[in-house]
Design a protein around this motif. Structure first.
Motif, PDB file in Angstrom:
ATOM      1  N   SER A 166      35.729  43.027  45.644  1.00 10.40           N
ATOM      2  CA  SER A 166      37.084  43.569  45.552  1.00 10.40           C
ATOM      3  C   SER A 166      37.737  43.008  44.292  1.00 10.40           C
ATOM      4  N   PRO A 167      38.370  43.851  43.496  1.00 13.36           N
ATOM      5  CA  PRO A 167      39.008  43.361  42.269  1.00 13.36           C
ATOM      6  C   PRO A 167      40.412  42.805  42.532  1.00 13.36           C
ATOM      7  N   ASN A 168      40.470  41.804  43.402  1.00 16.33           N
ATOM      8  CA  ASN A 168      41.769  41.228  43.750  1.00 16.33           C
ATOM      9  C   ASN A 168      41.843  39.747  43.398  1.00 16.33           C
ATOM     10  N   GLY A 169      40.948  39.307  42.550  1.00 16.89           N
ATOM     11  CA  GLY A 169      40.910  37.926  42.085  1.00 16.89           C
ATOM     12  C   GLY A 169      39.621  37.710  41.321  1.00 16.89           C
ATOM     13  N   GLU A 170      39.473  36.529  40.798  1.00 20.88           N
ATOM     14  CA  GLU A 170      38.254  36.220  40.051  1.00 20.88           C
ATOM     15  C   GLU A 170      37.094  35.999  41.013  1.00 20.88           C
ATOM     16  N   LEU A 171      35.886  36.273  40.533  1.00 19.46           N
ATOM     17  CA  LEU A 171      34.710  35.991  41.344  1.00 19.46           C
ATOM     18  C   LEU A 171      34.592  34.482  41.546  1.00 19.46           C
ATOM     19  N   HIS A 172      34.124  34.069  42.705  1.00 14.19           N
ATOM     20  CA  HIS A 172      33.917  32.652  42.979  1.00 14.19           C
ATOM     21  C   HIS A 172      32.425  32.396  43.176  1.00 14.19           C
ATOM     22  N   LEU A 173      32.061  31.180  43.438  1.00 21.79           N
ATOM     23  CA  LEU A 173      30.644  30.827  43.553  1.00 21.79           C
ATOM     24  C   LEU A 173      29.934  31.590  44.663  1.00 21.79           C
TER      25      LEU A 173
END
Length: 146
Positions: free
Chosen positions: A10-17
């Motif tokens: 979902s493009p609602n924040g940066e990707l995380h680990l």
């Protein structure tokens, strides 16, 4: 026919680990199986989805070495198809509005440690709205209840 794998952020924040791990794991399985790798952007949350986060998804996946088929699939592009499907289900009497807030759902589930869950462990929706009369449902909708 080659197996199909997909990563659907979902493009609602940066990707995380966790996203990176999931994308790399699925991509490795895909390559090992000789499959197709699809990227589907889950952009149906219009209040939180942002173009800059989507661009970040592409940059991060490229940096990770993940390659996907183009064009990128967008969940929002399928909304007309989903609308047709929900209309068919509604006509068949298989759809009911759900009015519980996330907080009400969490409180209901927390009150019962034996609450039923899906195979991934997520609690099942309480479905208390299913028992509402048609009039009560229409009243809530007319009042603007989310």
């Amino acid at each position: 026919m080659p197996p199909v794998f997909r990563f659907a952020p979902s493009p609602n924040g940066e990707l995380h680990l966790g996203h990176a791990f999931s994308a790399l794991y699925d991509y490795a399985l895909c390559r090992r199986a000789g499959g197709r790798f699809l990227l589907r952007i889950e952009d149906i949350d219009r209040t939180r989805s942002r173009p800059e986060f989507e661009e970040g998804i592409y940059r991060d996946l490229e940096w990770l070495g993940v390659e996907w088929e183009t064009p990128v699939r967008r969940q929002s592009d399928a909304m007309p198809t989903y609308g047709e499907a929900i209309d068919r289900l509604r006509v068949a009497g298989l759809v009911y509005p759900a009015f519980m807030t996330r907080g009400e759902i969490a409180a209901t589930v927390a009150a019962d440690p034996t609450w039923p869950r899906d195979p991934d462990g997520a609690p099942l929706y309480p479905a208390t709205d299913r028992g509402l009369t048609r009039a009560a449902t229409e009243d809530r909708i007319a009042a603007g209840t989310p």
